[in-house]
Scaffold this motif. Sequence first.
Motif, mmCIF file in Angstrom:
data_model
loop_
_atom_site.group_PDB
_atom_site.id
_atom_site.type_symbol
_atom_site.label_atom_id
_atom_site.label_comp_id
_atom_site.label_asym_id
_atom_site.label_seq_id
_atom_site.Cartn_x
_atom_site.Cartn_y
_atom_site.Cartn_z
ATOM 1 N N SER A 176 0.828 -1.205 0.000
ATOM 2 C CA SER A 176 0.000 0.000 0.000
ATOM 3 C C SER A 176 0.865 1.259 0.000
ATOM 4 O O SER A 176 0.479 2.299 -0.499
ATOM 5 N N ILE A 177 2.052 1.151 0.561
ATOM 6 C CA ILE A 177 2.924 2.327 0.607
ATOM 7 C C ILE A 177 3.888 2.352 -0.568
ATOM 8 O O ILE A 177 4.199 3.401 -1.122
ATOM 9 N N LEU A 178 4.332 1.160 -0.986
ATOM 10 C CA LEU A 178 5.300 1.090 -2.088
ATOM 11 C C LEU A 178 4.734 0.227 -3.205
ATOM 12 O O LEU A 178 5.024 -0.967 -3.284
ATOM 13 N N ASP A 179 3.925 0.803 -4.064
ATOM 14 C CA ASP A 179 3.339 -0.024 -5.112
ATOM 15 C C ASP A 179 4.408 -0.564 -6.063
ATOM 16 O O ASP A 179 4.154 -1.467 -6.839
ATOM 17 N N ALA A 180 5.624 -0.011 -5.967
ATOM 18 C CA ALA A 180 6.731 -0.539 -6.762
ATOM 19 C C ALA A 180 7.077 -1.970 -6.357
ATOM 20 O O ALA A 180 7.810 -2.655 -7.059
ATOM 21 N N LEU A 181 6.554 -2.428 -5.223
ATOM 22 C CA LEU A 181 6.859 -3.789 -4.781
ATOM 23 C C LEU A 181 5.687 -4.746 -4.999
ATOM 24 O O LEU A 181 5.795 -5.945 -4.767
ATOM 25 N N ALA A 182 4.547 -4.211 -5.452
ATOM 26 C CA ALA A 182 3.361 -5.047 -5.625
ATOM 27 C C ALA A 182 3.370 -5.717 -7.000
ATOM 28 O O ALA A 182 4.261 -5.493 -7.815
ATOM 29 N N ASP A 183 2.397 -6.571 -7.239
ATOM 30 C CA ASP A 183 2.177 -7.179 -8.559
ATOM 31 C C ASP A 183 3.394 -7.894 -9.116
ATOM 32 O O ASP A 183 3.817 -7.648 -10.243
ATOM 33 N N GLY A 184 3.976 -8.767 -8.338
ATOM 34 C CA GLY A 184 5.078 -9.582 -8.839
ATOM 35 C C GLY A 184 6.357 -8.815 -9.142
ATOM 36 O O GLY A 184 7.252 -9.321 -9.806
#
Length: 321
Positions: A201-209
């Motif tokens: 939620s804070i770092l979307d750069a780490l979401a979605d694989g």
Amino acid sequence: DVLISQIAAGEVVDRPASVVKELLENALDAGATEITIRIDGGGIQRICIQDNGRGIPRDELTLAVTRHATSKIQSLDELEQVMSLGFRGEALASIASVSQFTLTSFPDGQGCAYSIHNLSGGWHIEPSANSPGTTVDVQSLYFSTPARRKFLKTEQTEFFNCLDVVKRMALANPAVSWLVYRDGKLHSRHQAMPWSTRVFSILDALADGQSKPIDVQAGDMRLHGAVGLPDSARGKGDMQFFYVNGRFVRDKLINHAVRSAYEDVLHGDKYPAFVLFLSLPASEVDVNVHPAKTEVRFRNARAVHQWVRQAIESVLAPSRA
Ligand code: ADP
Ligand code: MG
């Protein structure tokens, strides 16, 4: 003593974001699970932080705002073992020496809340209103030290520096709910949530694989968190988060270890986002290097460097490690 505190304030609370950091550390140390942060005028006008932690009894209010009074360490030996975030006992005194300062607290088992505020050089205590927990209200920061005030950036910049501090702490404390108001309007909120959800939620750069989880343990050292994959590189400097024993650090040795791990697998010079938590026995690390406490000193720096590097490499490039 006010002068000494003002000098210390230059070290400990050199800008609004450092005030926010110290107050949030206190709230967390007090076991708060809900924290509301109000920032007006970039924090220069007002920083007000309310928590639902264990509170401070009326009799201890004066002590809490007195220099070098800390309830967190009883002896020098304990300094070695410090796990709580604050331990120097100078934050509140320093902040109070350069602001209009009110501390209000309603601990369990007390009839009502009491507040203490600084007025013409003295401390005044009176009954007050507060929900259970503590509220620290800091107004007109640096009004008495114009030289310090000159070093501040625009309200906008100071506000976003404060917000960075909240982000760092929210990442490390997902079980806590955070509310941020800017100039009276709700700016952002982070409900209590599982750790990985909080990180995404804070770092979307780490979401979605775009990231890999990491959890490596050796003896009493553990490194866990999430590392951005090389291809997810976004390159911005504000997406790298490293914590030692729960404390956010920006440390040369650690930076170097992480960068070395990425070096071979990375295309170009941009570094992906990561959130990493290193835990090791308190006796293995000195967090007392500087009052601002973002640097640390390891007893066995080489070993820590090598181990952190290898741990990250084993996740980024399993075949190589
Ligand atoms: P330190 O955190 O290094 O002990 P501070 O000046 O930050 O020093 O705080 C002084 C003392 O005031 C703390 O040791 C703690 O007992 C008390 N205190 C400060 N803020 C809070 C809070 N939000 N909730 C409960 N107690 C607090
Ligand atoms: Mg403190």
